[in-house]
Design an enzyme around this catalytic site. Structure first.
Site, short mmCIF file in Angstrom:
data_model
loop_
_atom_site.label_atom_id
_atom_site.label_comp_id
_atom_site.label_asym_id
_atom_site.label_seq_id
_atom_site.Cartn_x
_atom_site.Cartn_y
_atom_site.Cartn_z
N HIS A 22 0.87 -1.20 0.00
CA HIS A 22 0.00 0.00 0.00
C HIS A 22 0.90 1.23 0.00
CE1 HIS A 22 -3.82 2.16 1.44
NE2 HIS A 22 -2.90 3.10 1.26
N HIS A 57 1.58 5.36 -1.61
CA HIS A 57 1.27 6.56 -2.39
C HIS A 57 2.60 7.17 -2.84
CE1 HIS A 57 -2.90 6.69 -0.81
NE2 HIS A 57 -2.34 6.14 0.25
N LYS A 108 -9.37 0.07 -5.94
CA LYS A 108 -9.38 0.68 -4.61
C LYS A 108 -10.72 1.37 -4.38
CE LYS A 108 -7.79 2.25 -0.68
NZ LYS A 108 -6.67 3.11 -0.38
N HIS A 164 -10.56 1.36 1.74
CA HIS A 164 -10.34 2.32 2.82
C HIS A 164 -11.58 2.21 3.70
CE1 HIS A 164 -8.63 6.09 4.59
NE2 HIS A 164 -9.82 6.02 5.15
N HIS A 174 -4.72 -0.61 5.75
CA HIS A 174 -4.25 0.10 6.94
C HIS A 174 -5.19 -0.04 8.13
CE1 HIS A 174 -6.89 2.95 4.96
NE2 HIS A 174 -5.96 3.39 4.14
N ASP A 223 1.43 2.56 3.52
CA ASP A 223 0.58 3.75 3.36
C ASP A 223 1.43 5.02 3.43
OD1 ASP A 223 -1.74 5.20 2.92
OD2 ASP A 223 -2.28 5.26 5.03
C1 NCD Z 1 -3.46 9.05 2.20
C2 NCD Z 1 -2.97 10.08 1.19
O1 NCD Z 1 -2.45 11.13 1.61
O2 NCD Z 1 -3.09 9.85 -0.01
N1 NCD Z 1 -3.51 9.64 3.49
C3 NCD Z 1 -3.50 9.00 4.67
O3 NCD Z 1 -3.66 9.66 5.70
N2 NCD Z 1 -3.32 7.70 4.78
C4 NCD Z 1 -4.76 8.49 1.77
C5 NCD Z 1 -5.19 7.26 2.53
O4 NCD Z 1 -4.63 6.19 2.36
O5 NCD Z 1 -6.11 7.39 3.37
ZN ZN Z 2 -3.27 5.06 1.64
#
Ligand code: NCD
Ligand code: ZN
Length: 339
Positions: free
Chosen positions: A13, A15, A99, A136, A174, A247
């Site tokens: 996971h 970003h 997702k 999520h 998460h 995450d």
């Molecule tokens: C994530 C993001 O910033 O893209 N933020 C987070 O707090 N985890 C999005 C997500 O996974 O909820």
């Molecule tokens: Zn995330």
């Protein structure tokens, strides 16, 4: 020197954003992980196979010379995703999941699903084409306390989804609560969960006691200590339903240190080291390899990685800021270091 060598891990996971941030953050993940499941919550979101393939190309361009790294692409599910697109995704070797963001649940989720009970045909298609659904898992009702939103999502929506689509593979992303751990443990082997380093290492005091600390603010939000302990127990149990997903969610520092700060912890800089600290805290370093390197690959039906990484027991301090982004545990001491 004490060392720990494990099969190279995967981050299930992640970003990485796009543009300049992608170039800044991707090398950190690519150095540690062989593969990562890439989240599609860009602006605009990655909703089609064509967009995902273009995004994949941009990621490939950002991998440093001489490093081998494979992005595992995902698509952003919307209420108007065509069934045809799900079929196309299933047929594309580079797309590994969809997702589901409840609309408004987190960063860039406005295009998400407003009513999770009204996407039966989409869930049926995902089940039919055997594409995992990454969730999520938080309700978005204003009247639901932010600390209860994961538990309520499970009670109100997830139990029903699992009952209606028994063959649908799901990752509850998460997880942050004892209730989520218990739900996953008692569900079928189609249901698994990722766990982040921040939810293993910190409870909500880290964010709220002694001053408000925006770099610990992520969604789902950090919970009380009882929940952290349940997550540590799950991650270190050797149960293959629980695997690594950082995450890591980079935001520029001034957007987090702000009167309305963004949610997301940037952990990629020292992801594996952070997990090692969490596992070592309960004398479970022997369970790190399964969690980090085997169970995620197994769930996604991918071969386990062959090469390995080595961590050394050596103190170092996480930099205070990196390319305008403040890492998780910035300026703090870590006891493990990847060579
Ligand atoms: C994530 C993001 O910033 O893209 N933020 C987070 O707090 N985890 C999005 C997500 O996974 O909820
Ligand atoms: Zn995330």
């Amino acid at each position: 020197m004490e060392t720990l060598t494990i099969t190279r891990p995967d981050d299930c996971h992640l970003h990485v954003r796009n543009g300049a941030i992608l170039k800044a953050v991707l090398p950190h993940t690519a150095r540690q992980f062989a593969r990562a499941v890439i989240m599609p919550n860009l602006k605009p979101p990655v909703t089609t196979v064509a967009q995902a393939l273009a995004y994949r190309d941009e990621i490939l361009q950002a991998i440093p010379e001489g490093v081998t790294f494979t992005p595992l692409m995902t698509l952003y599910l919307t209420a108007s995703t065509p069934i045809e697109e799900i079929k196309r995704a299933a047929e594309c070797e580079y797309i590994h999941a969809f997702k589901l963001y409840p609309a408004g649940a987190t960063t860039n989720s406005d295009a998400g699903v407003a009513d999770v009970t009204k996407i039966h045909s989409l869930l049926a298609a995902l089940e039919k084409y055997d594409l995992p659904l990454l969730i999520h898992g938080e309700v978005t009702d204003e009247d639901c306390d932010i600390f209860d939103r994961e538990r309520v999502f499970i009670e109100r929506y997830l139990l029903e989804i699992v009952a209606n689509f028994p063959a649908l593979r799901i990752v509850l992303e998460h997880v942050t609560t004892k209730e989520a751990v218990e739900f996953v443990e008692s569900a079928s082997d189609k249901i698994s969960a990722t766990i982040t380093p921040q939810h293993l290492l910190f409870n909500r005091n880290a964010m709220l006691a002694g001053g408000i600390k925006p770099h610990y603010y992520c969604l789902p939000i950090l919970k009380r200590e009882t929940h952290r302990l349940a997550l540590v127990r799950a991650a270190t149990s050797g149960n293959p339903k629980f695997f690594l997903g950082t995450d890591s969610a980079p935001h520029l520092t001034d957007l987090k240190e702000n009167s309305c700060g963004c949610a997301g912890c940037y952990s990629a800089l020292a992801a594996l080291e952070l997990y090692a600290e969490a596992f070592e805290s309960v004398n479970a370093l022997d369970k790190l390899e399964g969690f980090a390197s085997f169970y995620g690959a197994d769930f996604y039906g991918l071969p386990r990685n062959i090469d390995s990484v080595t961590l050394e027991k050596s103190d170092w301090i996480i930099p205070a800021i990196y390319d305008g982004i403040t890492p998780l545990k910035a300026g703090k001491l870590l006891h493990w270091k990847m060579g």
